[in-house]
Design a protein around this motif. Structure first.
Motif, PDB file in Angstrom:
ATOM      1  N   PRO A   1      43.927  43.701  41.899  1.00 40.28           N
ATOM      2  CA  PRO A   1      45.324  44.119  42.085  1.00 40.28           C
ATOM      3  C   PRO A   1      45.945  43.606  43.382  1.00 40.28           C
ATOM      4  O   PRO A   1      47.150  43.346  43.421  1.00 40.28           O
ATOM      5  N   ASP A   2      45.143  43.447  44.447  1.00 40.08           N
ATOM      6  CA  ASP A   2      45.695  42.932  45.703  1.00 40.08           C
ATOM      7  C   ASP A   2      45.634  41.409  45.797  1.00 40.08           C
ATOM      8  O   ASP A   2      46.011  40.826  46.809  1.00 40.08           O
ATOM      9  N   SER A   3      45.136  40.751  44.746  1.00 38.99           N
ATOM     10  CA  SER A   3      45.031  39.285  44.677  1.00 38.99           C
ATOM     11  C   SER A   3      44.089  38.715  45.727  1.00 38.99           C
ATOM     12  O   SER A   3      44.148  37.514  46.032  1.00 38.99           O
ATOM     13  N   ARG A   4      43.156  39.515  46.248  1.00 41.54           N
ATOM     14  CA  ARG A   4      42.236  39.061  47.292  1.00 41.54           C
ATOM     15  C   ARG A   4      40.791  38.948  46.803  1.00 41.54           C
ATOM     16  O   ARG A   4      39.895  38.686  47.604  1.00 41.54           O
ATOM     17  N   ALA A   5      40.578  39.141  45.515  1.00 45.65           N
ATOM     18  CA  ALA A   5      39.263  38.924  44.920  1.00 45.65           C
ATOM     19  C   ALA A   5      39.474  38.375  43.521  1.00 45.65           C
ATOM     20  O   ALA A   5      40.505  38.644  42.888  1.00 45.65           O
ATOM     21  N   ALA A   6      38.514  37.578  43.041  1.00 46.85           N
ATOM     22  CA  ALA A   6      38.716  36.909  41.760  1.00 46.85           C
ATOM     23  C   ALA A   6      37.386  36.659  41.060  1.00 46.85           C
ATOM     24  O   ALA A   6      36.332  36.529  41.707  1.00 46.85           O
ATOM     25  N   LEU A   7      37.441  36.596  39.740  1.00 44.60           N
ATOM     26  CA  LEU A   7      36.318  36.188  38.901  1.00 44.60           C
ATOM     27  C   LEU A   7      36.736  34.966  38.110  1.00 44.60           C
ATOM     28  O   LEU A   7      37.739  34.985  37.402  1.00 44.60           O
ATOM     29  N   ARG A   8      35.949  33.895  38.237  1.00 48.55           N
ATOM     30  CA  ARG A   8      36.171  32.683  37.439  1.00 48.55           C
ATOM     31  C   ARG A   8      35.108  32.593  36.363  1.00 48.55           C
ATOM     32  O   ARG A   8      33.925  32.804  36.624  1.00 48.55           O
ATOM     33  N   THR A   9      35.540  32.295  35.148  1.00 47.97           N
ATOM     34  CA  THR A   9      34.619  32.017  34.055  1.00 47.97           C
ATOM     35  C   THR A   9      34.754  30.548  33.700  1.00 47.97           C
ATOM     36  O   THR A   9      35.845  30.073  33.374  1.00 47.97           O
ATOM     37  N   ARG A  10      33.658  29.814  33.779  1.00 46.02           N
ATOM     38  CA  ARG A  10      33.697  28.381  33.525  1.00 46.02           C
ATOM     39  C   ARG A  10      34.034  28.094  32.069  1.00 46.02           C
ATOM     40  O   ARG A  10      33.589  28.797  31.163  1.00 46.02           O
TER      41      ARG A  10
ATOM     42  N   LEU B   1      32.181  35.067  41.401  1.00 41.88           N
ATOM     43  CA  LEU B   1      32.958  36.100  42.069  1.00 41.88           C
ATOM     44  C   LEU B   1      33.289  35.603  43.469  1.00 41.88           C
ATOM     45  O   LEU B   1      32.452  34.976  44.121  1.00 41.88           O
ATOM     46  N   SER B   2      34.499  35.901  43.943  1.00 47.95           N
ATOM     47  CA  SER B   2      34.874  35.441  45.277  1.00 47.95           C
ATOM     48  C   SER B   2      35.923  36.367  45.865  1.00 47.95           C
ATOM     49  O   SER B   2      36.592  37.122  45.151  1.00 47.95           O
ATOM     50  N   GLY B   3      36.061  36.299  47.189  1.00 47.06           N
ATOM     51  CA  GLY B   3      37.045  37.124  47.866  1.00 47.06           C
ATOM     52  C   GLY B   3      37.575  36.437  49.099  1.00 47.06           C
ATOM     53  O   GLY B   3      36.958  35.510  49.626  1.00 47.06           O
ATOM     54  N   GLY B   4      38.737  36.880  49.561  1.00 47.81           N
ATOM     55  CA  GLY B   4      39.352  36.310  50.752  1.00 47.81           C
ATOM     56  C   GLY B   4      40.856  36.285  50.623  1.00 47.81           C
ATOM     57  O   GLY B   4      41.425  36.786  49.643  1.00 47.81           O
ATOM     58  N   VAL B   5      41.508  35.708  51.615  1.00 46.04           N
ATOM     59  CA  VAL B   5      42.966  35.603  51.591  1.00 46.04           C
ATOM     60  C   VAL B   5      43.412  34.816  50.361  1.00 46.04           C
ATOM     61  O   VAL B   5      44.382  35.168  49.687  1.00 46.04           O
ATOM     62  N   ASP B   6      42.702  33.732  50.044  1.00 47.27           N
ATOM     63  CA  ASP B   6      42.953  32.952  48.831  1.00 47.27           C
ATOM     64  C   ASP B   6      41.629  32.819  48.095  1.00 47.27           C
ATOM     65  O   ASP B   6      40.907  31.840  48.272  1.00 47.27           O
ATOM     66  N   PRO B   7      41.272  33.806  47.279  1.00 47.69           N
ATOM     67  CA  PRO B   7      39.931  33.815  46.679  1.00 47.69           C
ATOM     68  C   PRO B   7      39.701  32.734  45.634  1.00 47.69           C
ATOM     69  O   PRO B   7      38.554  32.427  45.308  1.00 47.69           O
ATOM     70  N   VAL B   8      40.768  32.157  45.104  1.00 39.43           N
ATOM     71  CA  VAL B   8      40.626  31.122  44.085  1.00 39.43           C
ATOM     72  C   VAL B   8      40.349  29.763  44.711  1.00 39.43           C
ATOM     73  O   VAL B   8      39.403  29.073  44.333  1.00 39.43           O
TER      74      VAL B   8
END
Length: 286
Positions: A153-162, A182-189
């Motif tokens: 919801p805060d756009s600071r964590a993300a899950l990528r599925t290949r 799985l990743s996190g940060g200011v721009d997690p993507v």
């Protein structure tokens, strides 16, 4: 949680931070504790810095090689203890320790009966994968993205599925090509602060455990200096109660880059000797 000015705190001040995906890596003591206390597991220390564990059945190997490309923790499982891994999970050195602990503790607890409790007829089976867990915490897909992403919801964590097919050996050799990240940060993507990689065959209940830790609303303990500079305006922080065990606090501080390396009382007597490194072994790591 009331706001706190981090600029006025000493770096070794104990604080509680939320959300976990922006809190920084924290100390590794809890991960070591899970594995050191796991019945029957063996531990080897090489080069005085790198730590390796093996399960009693020899199917699981866990490495904490400090100077490798990723640092952090690499975990493999092989149905044939001498064979190529069936799956591999890599947590880089900046992954919040709560996520690593959740994955590792669930692995240790579920391994003795080969994960049967988490099969579809097992008493601990939930049917939930990591994406299910994340969606329950209101994560949303990025429409039109390829590969497929869902973000917090805060756009600071993300899950990528290949997307697309990849042979299993390439996936095992190259964490970036794992099925899930799985990743996190200011721009997690695009520019994540931390990353965790899960290959295709990583058991669903272990991935779900990591996702559950990631979505927890609980504040996590950190030293003020642990919180990444870029995250400081994005986290909620409050003072924590002082650590009860002084030696534990000193051991944790000793792993921080700003620490004064003063051994805890009795630390030398409590430290077990490191296992000698194999003669002539290369230090090349993943």
């Amino acid at each position: 949680m009331s706001p706190l000015d981090l600029g006025g705190l000493a770096q070794d001040t104990e604080v509680l931070v939320a959300p976990v995906h922006l809190a920084g890596p924290g100390t590794e003591e809890a991960v070591f504790s899970v594995l050191d206390n796991a019945a029957g597991w063996t531990k080897t220390v090489a080069f005085e810095t790198d730590t390796y564990y093996a399960s009693p059945c020899q199917r699981v190997r866990i490495a904490n090689p400090v100077e490798s490309a990723y640092g952090g923790w690499t975990i493999t499982y092989s149905e044939d203890p001498l064979g190529v891994p069936d799956w591999i999970t890599t947590f880089d050195r900046n992954t919040p320790r709560e996520i690593v602990v959740a994955f590792t503790k669930t692995l240790v607890d579920s391994l003795p009966n080969h994960f049967r409790d988490y099969f579809s007829d097992g008493e601990l089976y939930t049917g939930l994968g990591q994406e299910d867990v994340l969606r329950r915490s209101n994560w949303e897909p990025v429409h039109g993205s390829r590969p497929y992403w869902i973000v917090s919801p805060d756009s600071r964590a993300a899950l990528r599925t290949r997307s697309g097919w990849l042979d299993e050996y390439t996936e095992l050799l190259t964490p970036e090509k794992s099925m899930w990240r799985l990743s996190g940060g200011v721009d997690p993507v695009h520019v994540p602060t931390w990353r965790a990689f899960f290959s295709s065959s990583t058991p669903q209940h272990l991935r779900a455990a990591a996702a559950t830790a990631l979505t927890s609303l609980d504040a996590v303990p950190r030293f003020a200096g642990d919180i990444p500079e870029r995250h400081r305006d994005l986290v909620n922080v409050r003072l924590a109660e002082p650590m009860a065990a002084v030696p534990r606090a000193q051991a944790a501080l000793a792993r921080r880059p700003y620490a004064v390396h003063t051994p805890a009382p009795g630390a030398e007597a409590a430290t077990s000797p490191a296992s000698p490194a194999a003669h002539g072994r290369s230090r090349r790591q993943r």
